[in-house]
Design a protein around this motif. Structure first.
Motif, PDB file in Angstrom:
ATOM      1  N   GLU A  72      21.988  50.729  48.862  1.00 23.11           N
ATOM      2  CA  GLU A  72      22.008  50.145  50.205  1.00 23.11           C
ATOM      3  C   GLU A  72      21.464  48.729  50.228  1.00 23.11           C
ATOM      4  N   LYS A  73      20.432  48.452  49.408  1.00 21.97           N
ATOM      5  CA  LYS A  73      19.794  47.134  49.421  1.00 21.97           C
ATOM      6  C   LYS A  73      20.694  46.032  48.885  1.00 21.97           C
ATOM      7  N   ASN A  74      21.752  46.414  48.146  1.00 24.98           N
ATOM      8  CA  ASN A  74      22.645  45.414  47.556  1.00 24.98           C
ATOM      9  C   ASN A  74      23.990  45.345  48.269  1.00 24.98           C
ATOM     10  N   ILE A  75      24.024  45.733  49.541  1.00 26.52           N
ATOM     11  CA  ILE A  75      25.264  45.716  50.302  1.00 26.52           C
ATOM     12  C   ILE A  75      25.810  44.295  50.443  1.00 26.52           C
ATOM     13  N   ALA A  76      24.956  43.285  50.264  1.00 24.96           N
ATOM     14  CA  ALA A  76      25.405  41.891  50.377  1.00 24.96           C
ATOM     15  C   ALA A  76      26.427  41.524  49.302  1.00 24.96           C
ATOM     16  N   PHE A  77      26.542  42.348  48.259  1.00 24.72           N
ATOM     17  CA  PHE A  77      27.534  42.086  47.215  1.00 24.72           C
ATOM     18  C   PHE A  77      28.922  42.576  47.607  1.00 24.72           C
ATOM     19  N   ALA A  78      29.045  43.246  48.742  1.00 22.48           N
ATOM     20  CA  ALA A  78      30.333  43.800  49.163  1.00 22.48           C
ATOM     21  C   ALA A  78      31.437  42.740  49.264  1.00 22.48           C
ATOM     22  N   PRO A  79      31.181  41.547  49.817  1.00 22.30           N
ATOM     23  CA  PRO A  79      32.248  40.536  49.863  1.00 22.30           C
ATOM     24  C   PRO A  79      32.755  40.143  48.468  1.00 22.30           C
ATOM     25  N   TYR A  80      31.842  40.026  47.500  1.00 19.42           N
ATOM     26  CA  TYR A  80      32.273  39.699  46.143  1.00 19.42           C
ATOM     27  C   TYR A  80      33.062  40.848  45.535  1.00 19.42           C
ATOM     28  N   VAL A  81      32.583  42.066  45.755  1.00 21.53           N
ATOM     29  CA  VAL A  81      33.276  43.250  45.250  1.00 21.53           C
ATOM     30  C   VAL A  81      34.671  43.349  45.859  1.00 21.53           C
ATOM     31  N   GLY A  82      34.776  43.139  47.169  1.00 24.34           N
ATOM     32  CA  GLY A  82      36.070  43.196  47.833  1.00 24.34           C
ATOM     33  C   GLY A  82      37.019  42.107  47.365  1.00 24.34           C
ATOM     34  N   THR A  83      36.477  40.912  47.164  1.00 19.62           N
ATOM     35  CA  THR A  83      37.308  39.802  46.678  1.00 19.62           C
ATOM     36  C   THR A  83      37.859  40.101  45.294  1.00 19.62           C
ATOM     37  N   LEU A  84      37.005  40.602  44.407  1.00 19.56           N
ATOM     38  CA  LEU A  84      37.464  40.968  43.056  1.00 19.56           C
ATOM     39  C   LEU A  84      38.557  42.030  43.126  1.00 19.56           C
ATOM     40  N   LEU A  85      38.317  43.053  43.920  1.00 20.28           N
ATOM     41  CA  LEU A  85      39.247  44.169  44.010  1.00 20.28           C
ATOM     42  C   LEU A  85      40.611  43.707  44.513  1.00 20.28           C
TER      43      LEU A  85
END
Length: 233
Positions: A72-85
């Motif tokens: 939960e604390k690393n949810i800020a990485f979601a935009p990078y994860v989504g962009t990669l995907l």
């Protein structure tokens, strides 16, 4: 197929700079994603429906994927994860439309893996401090320091080559198949029309471009999350 061997063709020149298929197709994908993002978000409503609802579901899935793998604390990485995907996924399946996948170029896959490597080192140092992060290379015993360093440097290489190898293998197989079917059509049927090329490769396209392409984008993204979160723990 390139003129001097297998590889992306030069699409055009800007002065003395050669611009390859990889660059032009990547620009095209970026343009599509930009236009799609603007079109979806320009008239957002409080009560989602239609395309907005679909996009919100996708964003929610990416957020949940990030939470499950990074916490939960690393949810800020979601935009990078989504962009990669999205970027890797579309790059992998664009071969269905007759384009050469940008991920069949080692320059693309290594740039993506090096970006992940830099983020891994940066956030690892930020989370643990320079001393704490460096100390991790001495565990479980200081004698393993060289092996730990080599293992860390091997991560971006394996990440980039895995994606490149799988996508390029599909491109090579489909290129050889189209060539063989064209020869069979000409030799066995005596036709100049690429009759066999029209339908026979469809099943293999579904596997190499769609199934394998989406699978490899998911694997790359998952490993990215594992590397970054592992460095921060």
């Amino acid at each position: 197929m390139g003129v001097d061997g297998f590889g992306p063709r030069v699409a055009f020149y800007i002065g003395n700079i050669a611009v390859t298929e990889t660059v032009t197709v990547t620009w095209f994908i970026m343009f599509l994603l930009l236009v799609f993002s603007v079109a979806v978000t320009r008239n957002m409503k409080k009560e989602a429906s239609g395309l907005q609802l679909v996009v919100e579901q996708i964003v929610g899935m990416i957020n949940n994927l990030t939470k499950q793998n990074m916490g939960e604390k690393n949810i800020a990485f979601a935009p990078y994860v989504g962009t990669l995907l999205l970027l890797i996924g579309i790059s992998n399946i664009i071969g269905l439309f007759g384009f050469r996948p940008p991920t069949a170029d080692l320059n693309t896959t290594m740039c993506l893996s090096i970006t992940t490597f830099v983020l891994t080192q940066f956030f690892g140092m930020k989370s643990k401090g320079l001393g704490g992060y460096g100390k991790g290379f001495l565990e479980p015993i200081p004698f393993l320091l060289p092996l730990n360093i080599i293992g860390e440097l091997a991560n971006p290489i394996s990440l980039g080559f895995r994606l490149f190898g799988n996508i390029t293998a599909g491109v090579i197989i489909m290129t050889l198949l189209y060539g063989a079917l064209g020869a069979f059509t000409d030799t066995l049927l005596g036709l100049t029309v690429p009759l066999l090329q029209a339908g026979v490769p469809a099943v293999l396209h579904i596997y190499f471009d769609l199934f394998a392409g989406l699978l490899q984008s998911f694997i790359f993204t998952m490993l990215t999350m594992v590397f970054i979160s592992g460095a921060m723990e």
